[in-house]
Each structure stands twice: as structure tokens, then as C-alpha cells.
Design a protein around this motif. Structure first.
Motif, PDB file in Angstrom:
ATOM      1  N   PRO A  95       0.833  -1.207   0.000  1.00 51.34           N
ATOM      2  CA  PRO A  95       0.000   0.000   0.000  1.00 51.34           C
ATOM      3  C   PRO A  95       0.868   1.258   0.000  1.00 51.34           C
ATOM      4  O   PRO A  95       1.797   1.388   0.807  1.00 51.34           O
ATOM      5  N   THR A  96       0.563   2.179  -0.894  1.00 43.88           N
ATOM      6  CA  THR A  96       1.376   3.387  -1.016  1.00 43.88           C
ATOM      7  C   THR A  96       1.345   4.235   0.245  1.00 43.88           C
ATOM      8  O   THR A  96       2.353   4.854   0.609  1.00 43.88           O
ATOM      9  N   VAL A  97       0.214   4.270   0.943  1.00 44.81           N
ATOM     10  CA  VAL A  97       0.154   5.081   2.167  1.00 44.81           C
ATOM     11  C   VAL A  97       1.125   4.553   3.214  1.00 44.81           C
ATOM     12  O   VAL A  97       1.696   5.330   3.998  1.00 44.81           O
ATOM     13  N   ARG A  98       1.329   3.243   3.225  1.00 43.93           N
ATOM     14  CA  ARG A  98       2.275   2.657   4.182  1.00 43.93           C
ATOM     15  C   ARG A  98       3.710   3.049   3.829  1.00 43.93           C
ATOM     16  O   ARG A  98       4.554   3.208   4.726  1.00 43.93           O
ATOM     17  N   VAL A  99       3.969   3.213   2.547  1.00 46.13           N
ATOM     18  CA  VAL A  99       5.288   3.650   2.093  1.00 46.13           C
ATOM     19  C   VAL A  99       5.519   5.113   2.471  1.00 46.13           C
ATOM     20  O   VAL A  99       6.575   5.479   2.992  1.00 46.13           O
ATOM     21  N   LEU A 100       4.511   5.941   2.239  1.00 41.14           N
ATOM     22  CA  LEU A 100       4.655   7.371   2.498  1.00 41.14           C
ATOM     23  C   LEU A 100       4.838   7.703   3.973  1.00 41.14           C
ATOM     24  O   LEU A 100       5.594   8.611   4.319  1.00 41.14           O
ATOM     25  N   VAL A 101       4.160   6.991   4.856  1.00 38.33           N
ATOM     26  CA  VAL A 101       4.252   7.333   6.274  1.00 38.33           C
ATOM     27  C   VAL A 101       5.666   7.107   6.801  1.00 38.33           C
ATOM     28  O   VAL A 101       6.077   7.715   7.801  1.00 38.33           O
ATOM     29  N   GLU A 102       6.429   6.248   6.138  1.00 32.58           N
ATOM     30  CA  GLU A 102       7.813   6.028   6.543  1.00 32.58           C
ATOM     31  C   GLU A 102       8.656   7.290   6.368  1.00 32.58           C
ATOM     32  O   GLU A 102       9.753   7.394   6.935  1.00 32.58           O
ATOM     33  N   ARG A 109       4.577  11.353  15.976  1.00 30.31           N
ATOM     34  CA  ARG A 109       3.793  10.326  16.662  1.00 30.31           C
ATOM     35  C   ARG A 109       2.478  10.048  15.942  1.00 30.31           C
ATOM     36  O   ARG A 109       1.885   8.993  16.111  1.00 30.31           O
ATOM     37  N   ARG A 110       2.006  10.997  15.164  1.00 34.22           N
ATOM     38  CA  ARG A 110       0.813  10.815  14.342  1.00 34.22           C
ATOM     39  C   ARG A 110       1.096  11.387  12.969  1.00 34.22           C
ATOM     40  O   ARG A 110       1.824  12.372  12.838  1.00 34.22           O
ATOM     41  N   ALA A 111       0.483  10.788  11.945  1.00 32.73           N
ATOM     42  CA  ALA A 111       0.715  11.276  10.585  1.00 32.73           C
ATOM     43  C   ALA A 111      -0.530  11.076   9.732  1.00 32.73           C
ATOM     44  O   ALA A 111      -1.261  10.089   9.888  1.00 32.73           O
ATOM     45  N   LEU A 112      -0.756  12.032   8.839  1.00 30.54           N
ATOM     46  CA  LEU A 112      -1.833  11.946   7.859  1.00 30.54           C
ATOM     47  C   LEU A 112      -1.224  11.975   6.466  1.00 30.54           C
ATOM     48  O   LEU A 112      -0.348  12.809   6.180  1.00 30.54           O
ATOM     49  N   THR A 124      -6.302   9.583   1.463  1.00 29.70           N
ATOM     50  CA  THR A 124      -5.639   9.781   2.748  1.00 29.70           C
ATOM     51  C   THR A 124      -5.691   8.519   3.600  1.00 29.70           C
ATOM     52  O   THR A 124      -6.427   7.567   3.305  1.00 29.70           O
ATOM     53  N   ALA A 125      -4.907   8.516   4.643  1.00 32.57           N
ATOM     54  CA  ALA A 125      -4.922   7.485   5.679  1.00 32.57           C
ATOM     55  C   ALA A 125      -4.294   8.110   6.914  1.00 32.57           C
ATOM     56  O   ALA A 125      -3.509   9.066   6.807  1.00 32.57           O
ATOM     57  N   ALA A 126      -4.635   7.602   8.078  1.00 33.76           N
ATOM     58  CA  ALA A 126      -4.089   8.115   9.335  1.00 33.76           C
ATOM     59  C   ALA A 126      -3.280   7.031  10.033  1.00 33.76           C
ATOM     60  O   ALA A 126      -3.650   5.853  10.008  1.00 33.76           O
ATOM     61  N   ALA A 142      -6.753   3.658   4.000  1.00 33.31           N
ATOM     62  CA  ALA A 142      -6.820   4.541   2.839  1.00 33.31           C
ATOM     63  C   ALA A 142      -8.268   4.747   2.404  1.00 33.31           C
ATOM     64  O   ALA A 142      -9.033   3.788   2.265  1.00 33.31           O
ATOM     65  N   HIS A 143      -8.633   6.011   2.199  1.00 28.39           N
ATOM     66  CA  HIS A 143      -9.995   6.335   1.783  1.00 28.39           C
ATOM     67  C   HIS A 143     -10.022   7.732   1.186  1.00 28.39           C
ATOM     68  O   HIS A 143      -9.021   8.450   1.185  1.00 28.39           O
TER      69      HIS A 143
END
Length: 231
Positions: A95-102, A109-112, A124-126, A142-143
Motif C-alpha cells: 500500500p502506497t500510504v504505508r510507504v509514504l508514512v515512513e 507520533r501521528r501522521a496523515l 488519505t490514511a491516518a 486509505a480512503h
């Protein structure tokens, strides 16, 4: 030795990484889009041959599956499926969101995730750090949403990451010091990170069926939505 390649084409700049036993041997970037589709095959062939690998010797292919650019994702997923069916390489859908949060800084501590979906919306994803801060935990998958709504229900402080930030910056209140906009160089997903997440998924046996693999679009491409609206 596990030989792997990673493909990332979800954003404006794509990349390919060649990895041996979780060590990145090379990473090459290129503009995404249909006019650059042929480059992906050439780059992949060149970089793997530079590593001394033949196509049939690649064990795993990690592919970033979205959300993101419809065109870029379609190209990468089609290539991954074709390679798997032709050579037997095992696929990992990352999942691309999992790549980006890195890309969020270590103190976050939190990321959007903020990716432009047009019409005032974002893909987006939180995420929140785990208790030991060793990993990210997905608190909202992701939604499709708006940045204003995501920020309204997010505790502070929160870091925002992604190429959609310039298009939705007005949603960030000027006095809201709890919203931290990450540096622009952190907004792009990278194949080396796709490889890192993909290797973790492969260790857990999370391989994708090439016949079932599909991009995470969240919603239909705009052209298909317009066509459907005519019916």
C-alpha cells in the motif's frame, strides 16, 4: 540470497530499486506517465543485469499499488502481473500510504497522508506510532476524504505527508501549531521504501495472486466516472 526488485509509480516521480537480502543495490528515478512506460522495462532490465541477474532469477517483486496516479499505478501493476506470469516471480502488493508514512520524521507520533484526489478531496490514511515507537499503526485505512475533516478529528500534534499538500494547504489553520507540514523532499514515495515494507510482508508470507492483483484506486478514474454518469 533473496533477489528482489521494487517499483513505485504512484506519484509525479517514479522509481525502481534492486535489492539483495534487504540491501538496496541501486535505485533509479524517472517521470511517471504513459510516455515513460517503456522506460520502466528498460531500467528494470538494465539495473538487474548490472546486478548480474537474469529475469528468471528475481525472487520477489514489490509493487506500490496505491492510491495515487491512476496511470502510474496501472502501468506498474500490469508490468508486475506480466512478469509474475512469465517468470514466476512472487508479487508483494505494498500500500502506497504505508510507504509514504515512513517519510515522517522520527519524532512524529501521528501522521496523515495527503494525496490530491481533485474536486477538493484527498486520498488519505491516518497513522499512529506503536507504543514502542518501532512501527506505524494504521488508525484509518486509505480512503477518500477532505484534509479539513481529517484534521478536525486528529489529535495534535500531527504531521502531514504527501504530494497533495500544496493543493490543500488552505485547510490548515494559520494558528494551528499542532499541524506539522513535513519538508517537500519527504512527500514522494520511493522504491527503496517499497522494498523495505515489501520484504517485511514477504517474511510474513503476504504474497499477491497475479491474477487478482489490482491497483488501490479508492474510486473510479475521472473518465470512467463521467462515462458512468452518462448511463
Amino acid at each position: 540470497m533473496t533477489r528482489a526488485v521494487a517499483i513505485e509509480t504512484s506519484g509525479r516521480i517514479g522509481s525502481i530499486a534492486v535489492v539483495a537480502d534487504a540491501r538496496v543495490i541501486s535505485e533509479v528515478t524517472f517521470p511517471h506517465g504513459l510516455q515513460h512506460a517503456a522506460q520502466i522495462v528498460r531500467i528494470l532490465d538494465h539495473e538487474t543485469r548490472q546486478a548480474g541477474w537474469l529475469p528468471g532469477q528475481i525472487d520477489h517483486l514489490h509493487v506500490s499499488v496505491g492510491p495515487g496516479s491512476f496511470t502510474g499505478l496501472r502501468i506498474a501493476v500490469t508490468l508486475a502481473k506480466t512478469m509474475s506470469l512469465a517468470t514466476g516471480v512472487k508479487l508483494v502488493a505494498v500500500p502506497t500510504v504505508r510507504v509514504l508514512v515512513e517519510n515522517a520524521p522520527v519524532e512524529a507520533r501521528r501522521a496523515l497522508i495527503v494525496l490530491d484526489a481533485k474536486r477538493g478531496q484527498i486520498f488519505t490514511a491516518a497513522f499512529e506510532r506503536s507504543a514502542d515507537a518501532a512501527d506505524w499503526i494504521e488508525s484509518e485505512p486509505a480512503h477518500l476524504d477532505t484534509l479539513a475533516a481529517m484534521l478536525a478529528r486528529s489529535p495534535r500534534p500531527v504531521h502531514v505527508v504527501g504530494e497533495g499538500i500544496p493543493y490543500h494547504r488552505s485547510a490548515i489553520g494559520p494558528g494551528d501549531q499542532g499541524v506539522v507540514v513535513t519538508p517537500e523532499e519527504s512527500w514522494r514515495a520511493r522504491a527503496s521504501v517499497v522494498a523495505k515494507i515489501g520484504a517485511q510482508m514477504a517474511m510474513r508470507g503476504e504474497f499477491a495472486d497475479p491474477l487478482q492483483l489490482a491497483p488501490i484506486y479508492i474510486r473510479l478514474p475521472e473518465a470512467e466516472e463521467k462515462w458512468a454518469a452518462r448511463i
